[in-house]
Design an enzyme around this catalytic site. Structure first.
Site, PDB file in Angstrom:
ATOM      1  N   CYS A  69       0.841  -1.185   0.000  1.00  0.00           N
ATOM      2  CA  CYS A  69       0.000   0.000   0.000  1.00  0.00           C
ATOM      3  C   CYS A  69       0.884   1.245   0.000  1.00  0.00           C
ATOM      4  O   CYS A  69       1.863   1.316   0.747  1.00  0.00           O
ATOM      5  CB  CYS A  69      -0.893  -0.003   1.240  1.00  0.00           C
ATOM      6  SG  CYS A  69      -1.821  -1.532   1.438  1.00  0.00           S
ATOM      7  N   LEU A  89       0.687   5.420   0.315  1.00  0.00           N
ATOM      8  CA  LEU A  89      -0.094   6.593   0.694  1.00  0.00           C
ATOM      9  C   LEU A  89       0.702   7.843   0.360  1.00  0.00           C
ATOM     10  O   LEU A  89       1.921   7.868   0.529  1.00  0.00           O
ATOM     11  CB  LEU A  89      -0.402   6.570   2.190  1.00  0.00           C
ATOM     12  CG  LEU A  89      -1.138   5.345   2.735  1.00  0.00           C
ATOM     13  CD1 LEU A  89      -1.287   5.458   4.255  1.00  0.00           C
ATOM     14  CD2 LEU A  89      -2.476   5.178   2.069  1.00  0.00           C
ATOM     15  N   SER A  97       2.689  -4.369   3.444  1.00  0.00           N
ATOM     16  CA  SER A  97       3.631  -3.264   3.598  1.00  0.00           C
ATOM     17  C   SER A  97       2.849  -2.001   3.297  1.00  0.00           C
ATOM     18  O   SER A  97       1.991  -1.996   2.414  1.00  0.00           O
ATOM     19  CB  SER A  97       4.794  -3.376   2.598  1.00  0.00           C
ATOM     20  OG  SER A  97       5.494  -4.576   2.779  1.00  0.00           O
ATOM     21  N   CYS A  98       3.104  -0.927   4.030  1.00  0.00           N
ATOM     22  CA  CYS A  98       2.426   0.344   3.785  1.00  0.00           C
ATOM     23  C   CYS A  98       3.452   1.451   3.956  1.00  0.00           C
ATOM     24  O   CYS A  98       4.079   1.568   5.011  1.00  0.00           O
ATOM     25  CB  CYS A  98       1.255   0.528   4.747  1.00  0.00           C
ATOM     26  SG  CYS A  98       0.245   1.982   4.385  1.00  0.00           S
ATOM     27  N   VAL A  99       3.614   2.226   2.895  1.00  0.00           N
ATOM     28  CA  VAL A  99       4.612   3.291   2.929  1.00  0.00           C
ATOM     29  C   VAL A  99       4.018   4.588   2.403  1.00  0.00           C
ATOM     30  O   VAL A  99       3.062   4.581   1.630  1.00  0.00           O
ATOM     31  CB  VAL A  99       5.863   2.919   2.092  1.00  0.00           C
ATOM     32  CG1 VAL A  99       6.559   1.701   2.657  1.00  0.00           C
ATOM     33  CG2 VAL A  99       5.507   2.699   0.635  1.00  0.00           C
TER      34      VAL A  99
END
Length: 123
Positions: free
Chosen positions: A76, A78, A102-104
């Site tokens: 993901c 952002l 994973s979110c960065v």
């Protein structure tokens, strides 16, 4: 390898496929909040854009012959990590199986959207 092409998700805006099936897995390209019905960005809030992104993921997975409950990995992106909690609120409604993630935060996303999500799922 099998190329997945569908009108249930936005068409590729560059030289890539919407998704590829390899063996028993589908690798989906990152989905941004383009409404496939009209080609326009849907919404101007993180909530509205995340909702459209998730709908696009569902459509793409359906075209590949699988579903969102078969997703085991998401990545993901952002545009603002300050949107993390609001993003999670919508994301959690769709990804109820809690895949690895994973979110960065990134500097800029295509078409200056607020969110992009890519997934890998089992067929």
């Amino acid at each position: 390898m099998k190329v997945i092409k569908t009108d249930k998700a936005p068409g590729a805006i560059g030289p890539y496929s919407q998704a590829m099936v390899v063996n028993n897995l589908v690798y989906c390209s990152g989905q941004i909040p383009i409404n496939p019905a009209n080609g326009e960005i849907e919404g101007n809030t993180i909530e509205a854009q995340t909702e459209q992104v998730c709908k696009n993921v569902v459509g793409l997975l359906s075209a590949a012959g699988t579903s969102i409950d078969k997703v085991f990995k998401t990545t993901c992106f952002l545009s603002d990590m300050g949107d993390f909690a609001a993003f999670n609120g919508i994301y959690g409604k769709y990804f109820t199986s809690c895949p690895a993630r994973s979110c960065v935060a990134v500097k800029t996303l295509p078409k200056n959207v607020l969110v992009e999500v890519e997934v890998i799922a089992e067929l």
